[in-house]
Design a protein around this motif. Structure first.
Motif, PDB file in Angstrom:
ATOM      1  N   GLY A   1       0.823  -1.212   0.000  1.00 44.69           N
ATOM      2  CA  GLY A   1       0.000   0.000   0.000  1.00 44.69           C
ATOM      3  C   GLY A   1       0.851   1.254   0.000  1.00 44.69           C
ATOM      4  O   GLY A   1       2.070   1.201   0.155  1.00 44.69           O
ATOM      5  N   LEU A   2       0.211   2.382  -0.178  1.00 49.11           N
ATOM      6  CA  LEU A   2       0.939   3.659  -0.200  1.00 49.11           C
ATOM      7  C   LEU A   2       1.059   4.247   1.197  1.00 49.11           C
ATOM      8  O   LEU A   2       2.082   4.824   1.539  1.00 49.11           O
ATOM      9  CB  LEU A   2       0.238   4.648  -1.138  1.00 49.11           C
ATOM     10  CG  LEU A   2       0.914   5.994  -1.313  1.00 49.11           C
ATOM     11  CD1 LEU A   2       2.318   5.828  -1.894  1.00 49.11           C
ATOM     12  CD2 LEU A   2       0.082   6.888  -2.217  1.00 49.11           C
ATOM     13  N   ALA A   3       0.019   4.098   2.014  1.00 51.71           N
ATOM     14  CA  ALA A   3       0.018   4.744   3.328  1.00 51.71           C
ATOM     15  C   ALA A   3      -0.169   3.742   4.464  1.00 51.71           C
ATOM     16  O   ALA A   3      -0.666   4.097   5.520  1.00 51.71           O
ATOM     17  CB  ALA A   3      -1.069   5.805   3.368  1.00 51.71           C
TER      18      ALA A   3
ATOM     19  N   GLY B   1       7.634   0.293  11.007  1.00 56.05           N
ATOM     20  CA  GLY B   1       6.313  -0.282  11.218  1.00 56.05           C
ATOM     21  C   GLY B   1       5.198   0.419  10.461  1.00 56.05           C
ATOM     22  O   GLY B   1       5.438   1.291   9.631  1.00 56.05           O
ATOM     23  N   PRO B   2       3.963   0.030  10.781  1.00 57.44           N
ATOM     24  CA  PRO B   2       2.819   0.573  10.039  1.00 57.44           C
ATOM     25  C   PRO B   2       2.455   1.989  10.465  1.00 57.44           C
ATOM     26  O   PRO B   2       2.785   2.421  11.574  1.00 57.44           O
ATOM     27  CB  PRO B   2       1.684  -0.397  10.390  1.00 57.44           C
ATOM     28  CG  PRO B   2       2.076  -0.993  11.698  1.00 57.44           C
ATOM     29  CD  PRO B   2       3.580  -1.005  11.723  1.00 57.44           C
ATOM     30  N   THR B   3       1.770   2.682   9.579  1.00 60.87           N
ATOM     31  CA  THR B   3       1.207   3.993   9.894  1.00 60.87           C
ATOM     32  C   THR B   3      -0.068   3.772  10.717  1.00 60.87           C
ATOM     33  O   THR B   3      -0.515   2.634  10.902  1.00 60.87           O
ATOM     34  CB  THR B   3       0.836   4.751   8.609  1.00 60.87           C
ATOM     35  OG1 THR B   3      -0.149   3.986   7.907  1.00 60.87           O
ATOM     36  CG2 THR B   3       2.049   4.986   7.721  1.00 60.87           C
TER      37      THR B   3
ATOM     38  N   ARG C   1      -4.930   0.486  11.646  1.00 59.53           N
ATOM     39  CA  ARG C   1      -6.393   0.356  11.586  1.00 59.53           C
ATOM     40  C   ARG C   1      -6.804  -0.734  10.604  1.00 59.53           C
ATOM     41  O   ARG C   1      -7.667  -1.561  10.914  1.00 59.53           O
ATOM     42  CB  ARG C   1      -7.040   1.684  11.175  1.00 59.53           C
ATOM     43  CG  ARG C   1      -7.251   2.653  12.301  1.00 59.53           C
ATOM     44  CD  ARG C   1      -8.213   3.781  11.927  1.00 59.53           C
ATOM     45  NE  ARG C   1      -8.046   4.307  10.580  1.00 59.53           N
ATOM     46  CZ  ARG C   1      -7.268   5.336  10.245  1.00 59.53           C
ATOM     47  NH1 ARG C   1      -6.582   5.970  11.162  1.00 59.53           N
ATOM     48  NH2 ARG C   1      -7.186   5.738   8.998  1.00 59.53           N
ATOM     49  N   LEU C   2      -6.192  -0.751   9.429  1.00 62.91           N
ATOM     50  CA  LEU C   2      -6.524  -1.772   8.430  1.00 62.91           C
ATOM     51  C   LEU C   2      -6.177  -3.173   8.931  1.00 62.91           C
ATOM     52  O   LEU C   2      -6.934  -4.116   8.725  1.00 62.91           O
ATOM     53  CB  LEU C   2      -5.807  -1.485   7.115  1.00 62.91           C
ATOM     54  CG  LEU C   2      -6.299  -0.270   6.329  1.00 62.91           C
ATOM     55  CD1 LEU C   2      -5.367   0.044   5.174  1.00 62.91           C
ATOM     56  CD2 LEU C   2      -7.714  -0.489   5.839  1.00 62.91           C
ATOM     57  N   ARG C   3      -5.032  -3.300   9.583  1.00 64.92           N
ATOM     58  CA  ARG C   3      -4.614  -4.597  10.121  1.00 64.92           C
ATOM     59  C   ARG C   3      -5.587  -5.058  11.201  1.00 64.92           C
ATOM     60  O   ARG C   3      -5.997  -6.215  11.226  1.00 64.92           O
ATOM     61  CB  ARG C   3      -3.198  -4.507  10.680  1.00 64.92           C
ATOM     62  CG  ARG C   3      -2.683  -5.845  11.188  1.00 64.92           C
ATOM     63  CD  ARG C   3      -1.300  -5.748  11.752  1.00 64.92           C
ATOM     64  NE  ARG C   3      -0.366  -5.480  10.669  1.00 64.92           N
ATOM     65  CZ  ARG C   3       0.873  -5.054  10.867  1.00 64.92           C
ATOM     66  NH1 ARG C   3       1.324  -4.846  12.083  1.00 64.92           N
ATOM     67  NH2 ARG C   3       1.675  -4.844   9.844  1.00 64.92           N
TER      68      ARG C   3
ATOM     69  N   GLU D   1      -7.905  -8.362  11.122  1.00 65.02           N
ATOM     70  CA  GLU D   1      -7.821  -9.376  12.170  1.00 65.02           C
ATOM     71  C   GLU D   1      -9.171  -9.571  12.856  1.00 65.02           C
ATOM     72  O   GLU D   1      -9.542 -10.689  13.202  1.00 65.02           O
ATOM     73  CB  GLU D   1      -6.740  -9.002  13.184  1.00 65.02           C
ATOM     74  CG  GLU D   1      -5.340  -9.162  12.626  1.00 65.02           C
ATOM     75  CD  GLU D   1      -4.265  -8.590  13.535  1.00 65.02           C
ATOM     76  OE1 GLU D   1      -4.583  -8.045  14.615  1.00 65.02           O
ATOM     77  OE2 GLU D   1      -3.085  -8.660  13.123  1.00 65.02           O
ATOM     78  N   SER D   2      -9.925  -8.498  13.045  1.00 65.98           N
ATOM     79  CA  SER D   2     -11.261  -8.596  13.652  1.00 65.98           C
ATOM     80  C   SER D   2     -12.202  -9.398  12.773  1.00 65.98           C
ATOM     81  O   SER D   2     -13.030 -10.162  13.268  1.00 65.98           O
ATOM     82  CB  SER D   2     -11.852  -7.208  13.888  1.00 65.98           C
ATOM     83  OG  SER D   2     -11.103  -6.514  14.826  1.00 65.98           O
ATOM     84  N   ALA D   3     -12.069  -9.224  11.478  1.00 62.23           N
ATOM     85  CA  ALA D   3     -12.929  -9.956  10.539  1.00 62.23           C
ATOM     86  C   ALA D   3     -12.621 -11.449  10.556  1.00 62.23           C
ATOM     87  O   ALA D   3     -13.488 -12.271  10.256  1.00 62.23           O
ATOM     88  CB  ALA D   3     -12.764  -9.392   9.123  1.00 62.23           C
TER      89      ALA D   3
END
Length: 173
Positions: free
Chosen positions: A85-87, A151-153, A158-160, A164-166
């Motif tokens: 991804g970009l962000a 690490g992640p932004t 939030r996307l991760r 994981e919640s799904a």
């Protein structure tokens, strides 16, 4: 939300090879411009200075824009067409903004500076500083591409978490 279909493996690999090749070319081009800028700035020989600035103009006229845009666009395709991804990751986001900034400076500042120096037949310190900073930037971008630090932004976290919640099975209650 903006969504791009993931690249198929052969396409992704082809774009990755193109991106690495054009990015390495940008680094080499910048090193060549640095060598020519140093030569033009440090020489006492007007003929050598003129030859160096004219060579810089050839690089500036024919290579700077396509190589800078090629690196920017291929990187953008990779970022948007892969799970990186970009962000989502700080290293990708940092790399994108540094590439965008240096591409803009290459087109709107470096090229006009080279044109001016070629017209004069001599370089000032700006044509040593600009490729020096660009070279350092490209080496830094290369390092973060390999090391993938930070690490992640926030968006990536939030996307991760959403992903994981799904996946969490619903408890039997």
């Amino acid at each position: 939300m903006f969504h791009v279909k993931p690249l198929k493996r052969p396409v992704r690999r082809g774009v990755l090879v193109a991106h690495v090749a054009v990015s390495v070319s940008w680094l080499g081009l910048t090193l060549g411009l640095l060598a020519l800028g140093l030569t033009a700035f440090l020489t006492e020989d007007a003929t050598t200075a003129q030859a160096a600035t004219r060579a810089m103009k050839v690089f500036g006229d024919w290579l700077v824009v396509p190589v800078a845009l090629g690196s920017l666009l291929s990187g953008l395709v990779l970022a948007l067409g892969t799970p990186w991804g970009l962000a989502r990751h700080r290293w990708v986001w940092t790399k994108f903004w540094l590439t965008l900034t240096t591409a803009g400076l290459s087109v709107f500042s470096l090229r006009p500076g080279i044109d001016e120096a070629a017209a004069r037949g001599a370089a000032d310190i700006d044509l040593v500083i600009a490729p020096s900073v660009a070279t350092a930037t490209y080496l830094f971008v290369t390092a973060i591409s390999v090391l993938k630090p930070w690490g992640p932004t926030r968006r990536g976290r939030r996307l991760r978490q959403a992903r994981e919640s799904a996946r969490q099975p619903v408890g039997l209650g």
